[in-house]
Design an enzyme around this catalytic site. Structure first.
Site, PDB file in Angstrom:
ATOM      1  CB  SER A  28      -0.964  -0.040   1.196  1.00 31.00           C
ATOM      2  OG  SER A  28      -2.018   0.880   1.036  1.00 31.00           O
ATOM      3  CG  ASP A  61      -4.254  -1.832   0.600  1.00 30.13           C
ATOM      4  OD1 ASP A  61      -3.117  -2.311   0.739  1.00 30.13           O
ATOM      5  OD2 ASP A  61      -4.625  -0.791   1.166  1.00 30.13           O
TER       6      ASP A  61
END
Length: 323
Positions: free
Chosen positions: A98, A210
């Site tokens: 991320s 993510d």
């Protein structure tokens, strides 16, 4: 076909006001305003444990960096990298999840922390967010991808001088995916696709979200890429994966509602995993919300402070590896 872009091209994507400001050296250290006598630490060329670092190089001990998620708080990774560079700690491998993929990927493409800090000081969500009808996410992510293509200079993983990988999750199969081939910008974009906020993206036939959904701090992945000694950076939770329960800022909008909820689930998973790092750097960011880009200078400085506090642990760890 993508071309390599210069720093001037990067500035051209921003508004003239922001572009002019990031071209100037950074002088906004928060402590400087509080204490006129304060001077930012300069690189220390004669650190006591420098011999251990040299031995690590000579012994070909590969040092890996695992950069965790944290949204805006992930800017602390810039401060950590600054300290490692200043103290001569070589980084041979970076794996990011991320926000960690964002910082790690741009660093691997540019190796210019000064530029990254200046950009962080002046970037706004408006530069990145393209709201859309929420079919798969509130943010389409096309603007993010184009911005990332500029910041990574359109490079593929094969073009990077520093080995880098980004983690993501196949939302259709539930599998964790390590991205280390193809376009760097697309891999970062996939790793940043927070479920419900940023739309997932298809890469190689997989629908990816993510990477922090399953692996918030990808230390084990750094070892898979050949690291002998792993330094993990956890931005947004304590070293043991405990959430920040003393948050002083209220949740302000739908983005923070979703981001905070997802983060709590990620931290719960992290507590059940063996982190697998030799040293964990955990900046104190409990009082900073996940969308606070306006506090970039403070976040970066806290990353620096946390990294400096961990230098003795890094020295002891390297000594243990070399024995």
């Amino acid at each position: 076909m993508l071309r390599h872009r210069s720093a001037r091209d990067c500035r051209d994507m921003l508004t003239p006001h922001v572009a002019a400001r990031i071209s100037r050296p950074v002088t906004c250290d928060p402590r400087r305003h509080k204490d006129p006598a304060y001077r930012r630490p300069r690189p220390n060329r004669g650190i006591p444990w420098g011999g251990r670092v040299q031995l690590a190089r000579e012994a070909r001990c590969r040092i890996g960096l695992a950069l965790g998620a944290g949204s805006a708080r992930g800017l602390a990774h810039i401060g950590v990298l600054q300290v490692l560079e200043e103290e001569g700690v070589p980084v041979d491998v970076i794996v990011g999840s991320s926000a960690g993929a964002l910082v790690g990927g741009i660093y691997a493409a540019w190796r210019d922390l000064g530029m990254m800090e200046r950009l962080a000081m002046h970037i706004k969500w408006d530069h990145l967010v393209d709201l859309c009808f929420p079919r798969m996410g509130l943010v389409a992510g096309d603007r993010i991808l184009e911005f990332l293509r500029v910041l990574t200079r359109g490079k593929s993983f094969a073009d990077l001088s520093l080995p880098f990988a980004a983690t993501a999750v196949d939302i259709e199969t539930g599998e964790e995916v390590l991205l280390r081939e193809g376009e760097v910008a697309l891999a970062i974009r996939a790793s940043m696709a927070v479920p419900g906020i940023v739309a997932p993206v298809r890469v190689g036939g997989r629908l990816l979200v993510d990477g922090a959904v399953l692996d918030r701090v990808p230390a084990s992945r750094a070892r898979e890429m050949g690291a002998d000694f792993v330094i993990a950076v956890s931005a947004g939770g304590n070293a043991d994966g405990a959430p920040d329960r003393h948050r002083k800022e209220p949740v302000r909008n739908i983005f923070e509602v979703i981001t905070t909820a997802v983060e709590l689930m990620e931290l719960a998973i992290l507590r059940q995993r063996i982190l697998g790092a030799d040293v964990v750097i955990a900046p104190d960011l409990a009082d900073i919300g996940p969308t606070r880009l306006d506090r970039a200078a403070e976040i970066i400085e806290r990353g620096r402070a946390a990294a400096r506090a961990c230098l003795p642990g890094i020295a002891r760890g390297l000594e243990g590896v070399l024995v």
